[in-house]
Enzyme design. Structure first.
Site, short mmCIF file in Angstrom:
data_model
loop_
_atom_site.label_atom_id
_atom_site.label_comp_id
_atom_site.label_asym_id
_atom_site.label_seq_id
_atom_site.Cartn_x
_atom_site.Cartn_y
_atom_site.Cartn_z
N SER A 78 -1.29 -10.85 -0.56
CA SER A 78 -1.59 -10.63 0.86
C SER A 78 -2.15 -11.87 1.57
O SER A 78 -3.27 -11.84 2.09
CB SER A 78 -2.57 -9.48 0.98
OG SER A 78 -2.10 -8.42 0.21
N ARG A 126 -5.73 -5.44 -8.19
CA ARG A 126 -5.37 -4.25 -8.96
C ARG A 126 -4.09 -4.49 -9.74
O ARG A 126 -3.16 -5.15 -9.28
CB ARG A 126 -5.09 -3.07 -8.01
CG ARG A 126 -6.34 -2.50 -7.41
CD ARG A 126 -6.24 -1.00 -7.20
NE ARG A 126 -5.18 -0.60 -6.28
CZ ARG A 126 -4.79 0.66 -6.13
NH1 ARG A 126 -5.33 1.63 -6.83
NH2 ARG A 126 -3.84 0.95 -5.27
N ASP A 181 0.94 -7.16 1.72
CA ASP A 181 0.39 -5.80 1.63
C ASP A 181 0.82 -4.88 2.77
O ASP A 181 0.90 -3.67 2.60
CB ASP A 181 -1.15 -5.81 1.50
CG ASP A 181 -1.84 -6.64 2.56
OD1 ASP A 181 -1.16 -7.25 3.39
OD2 ASP A 181 -3.08 -6.67 2.56
N1 LIG Z 1 -17.44 1.69 3.18
C1 LIG Z 1 -16.87 0.66 3.82
N2 LIG Z 1 -16.71 0.68 5.16
C2 LIG Z 1 -16.16 -0.37 5.81
N3 LIG Z 1 -15.75 -1.48 5.20
C3 LIG Z 1 -15.88 -1.56 3.87
C4 LIG Z 1 -16.44 -0.50 3.11
N4 LIG Z 1 -16.44 -0.86 1.80
C5 LIG Z 1 -15.91 -2.09 1.76
N5 LIG Z 1 -15.58 -2.52 3.01
C6 LIG Z 1 -15.01 -3.81 3.40
O1 LIG Z 1 -13.63 -3.76 3.14
C7 LIG Z 1 -13.18 -5.02 2.66
C8 LIG Z 1 -12.31 -4.78 1.44
O2 LIG Z 1 -11.17 -4.12 1.88
P1 LIG Z 1 -10.11 -3.52 0.86
O3 LIG Z 1 -10.84 -2.66 -0.11
O4 LIG Z 1 -9.06 -2.88 1.66
O5 LIG Z 1 -9.68 -4.80 0.06
P2 LIG Z 1 -8.36 -5.64 -0.06
O6 LIG Z 1 -7.20 -4.77 -0.36
O7 LIG Z 1 -8.70 -6.67 -1.07
O8 LIG Z 1 -8.22 -6.30 1.36
P3 LIG Z 1 -6.87 -6.66 2.17
O9 LIG Z 1 -6.14 -5.37 2.23
O10 LIG Z 1 -7.30 -7.16 3.50
O11 LIG Z 1 -6.11 -7.65 1.39
C9 LIG Z 1 -14.39 -5.86 2.36
O12 LIG Z 1 -14.44 -6.89 3.31
C10 LIG Z 1 -15.57 -4.93 2.54
O13 LIG Z 1 -16.62 -5.53 3.24
#
Ligand SMILES: Nc1ncnc2c1ncn2[C@@H]1O[C@H](COP(=O)(O)OP(=O)(O)OP(=O)(O)O)[C@@H](O)[C@H]1O
Length: 414
Positions: free
Chosen positions: A104, A43, A158
């Site tokens: 992160s 983002r 993060d």
């Molecule tokens: N509805 C949902 N319920 C549970 N898990 C989900 C859902 N949608 C996506 N995910 C899982 O959440 C993860 C993505 O998490 P997030 O959106 O917090 O991303 P991120 O910020 O890139 O991750 P991180 O915070 O670990 O660096 C993916 O592994 C995905 O499989």
């Protein structure tokens, strides 16, 4: 708000190269940028701070798989490209803004704007980055473009971004937790307890410790509870032997643990009359969001479950199959929530503060219908009875925390 924190980064108790940076969180004004590179989402954010108020615009960009596994130069060129696109859209190409970078992955932090990547996790494996300063790599990529000018004022994890973001709204926030693609937590520790931290006290008597708890168990301490599914997940990952705790909990792995169990029970004739499908037997094809969707069905109703099973080519699933599939999902998500709770309780009990708010980000906590309640219940059982806690969803993500830290750091420089 005038809350002084000093942040201290360490990844193992015997790592003597603890580093820190001073943060002065208060009401700053102006526009600030942030980048948030997690494991799944990237983002870019623009935050405008005015007195006790902020406005935020953000855009999510994809990181294609070939970039996640390509060269570091490609990755940072892509990040700089997304940043430039966003700045163009927001009409701020000509402005020179301060930027905070939420990155992160495990870093050896050598200051507020210097962090050497220790290892990639969560599906990333870009060459030429481990051991290098990721802030410098981003600066180099921005310089290669030559069309934007940015001052990078902070790099943070993060967990820290989430803690900062939540602390801005709730001053009792003392822990930042992520249950997203990966899992990690940071917490505020009394400086006198950080025995390897020998800098003079900057006034608050507190330091911020990044636990990197995703790596808990890499030394064998979790072997007694790791299942065959956990071992398979690890073997099939791009970082075998690493991040054992994270692999039992987080969104990158939870769906695949469920899929493996379903595959096994099908092959043993216990599910779907012993007749699976190509998709059910395909690695990574049972998404973690399915677990949330299946558990969102009201008790005794299997609408989402049926839809997902049909999507996976399992139209022949019986009512009892649906009951069993839901049960497998519940076992895996409950285990994840309980493991996170046990780790959190260790921190809460160690901190021994009368009331601590835990700021939480990550799609698993955000979207799983019961994760919050499972955690509340388990922590209430494990926490020392005289201590109180709450779990607070970070509404604006860790990126806002990065922008706040950049705001503070740039104000301090001025
Ligand atoms: N509805 C949902 N319920 C549970 N898990 C989900 C859902 N949608 C996506 N995910 C899982 O959440 C993860 C993505 O998490 P997030 O959106 O917090 O991303 P991120 O910020 O890139 O991750 P991180 O915070 O670990 O660096 C993916 O592994 C995905 O499989």
């Amino acid at each position: 708000m005038t809350n002084k924190l000093r942040a201290c980064y360490t990844d193992s108790p015997d790592d003597l190269s603890i580093n820190y940076f001073p943060l002065f969180i208060r009401t700053e004004k102006g526009k600030f940028l942030a980048l948030d590179l997690g494991g799944t989402n990237f983002r870019v954010l623009l935050i405008e701070l005015s007195e006790n108020h902020f406005e935020m615009k953000s855009k999510i960009f994809a990181i294609p798989q070939h970039i996640m596994l390509g060269s570091g130069e490609q990755l940072f060129d892509h990040i700089a490209d997304c940043l430039a696109k966003f700045m163009k859209e927001e009409n701020i190409m000509k402005e020179r803004l301060a930027l905070g970078f939420t990155f992160s992955f495990p870093l050896r932090q050598l200051g507020l704007t210097k962090g050497l990547l220790k290892s990639w996790t969560k599906g990333f494996n870009c060459s030429g980055v481990v051991g290098n300063d990721v802030v410098q790599l981003l600066r180099d990529a921005i310089k290669r473009r030559g069309d934007i000018s940015i001052d990078i004022f902070a790099i943070l994890n993060d967990t820290t971004g989430t803690l900062m973001s939540c602390a801005w709204k709730n001053q009792s926030c003392r822990i930042g937790l992520i249950v997203g693609t990966g899992s990690n937590a940071c917490y505020v520790e009394k400086q006198k307890n950080a025995e390897l931290f020998d800098e003079p006290d900057a006034g608050s008597g507190q330091v911020l410790i990044n636990t990197e708890w995703g790596a808990f168990g890499d030394n064998g301490k979790l072997d007694y509870i790791r299942t065959q599914y956990d071992k398979n997940i690890d073997q099939d990952s791009i970082n075998p032997g690493k991040q054992f705790f994270e692999k039992m909990i987080s969104g990158m792995y939870m769906g695949e643990i469920v899929r493996q169990a379903l595959e096994r029970f099908t092959k043993e004739g216990l599910l779907f009359g012993g007749k699976g499908s190509d998709l059910l037997f395909t690695k990574g094809r049972f998404y973690t969001k399915y677990v949330s969707e299946i558990e969102s069905d009201y008790s005794g109703v299997y609408t989402n479950c049926r839809e997902i099973l049909e999507e996976l080519g399992l139209k022949h699933a019986t009512e009892q199959d649906c009951v069993n599939v839901r049960f497998v999902c519940e076992c895996v998500s409950r285990r994840a929530a309980h493991l996170v709770s046990a780790a959190l309780c260790t921190l809460l009990n160690k901190m021994d503060e009368p009331h601590v708010t835990v700021g939480i980000d990550g799609s698993v906590y955000r979207f799983h219908p019961h994760f919050h309640n499972l955690m509340m219940e388990k922590i209430s059982h494990l926490i020392n009875p005289h201590l109180k806690f709450d779990l607070m969803l970070s509404e604006d993500g860790s990126g806002r925390g990065a922008a706040l830290v950049a705001a503070c750091a740039s104000a301090k420089k001025r």
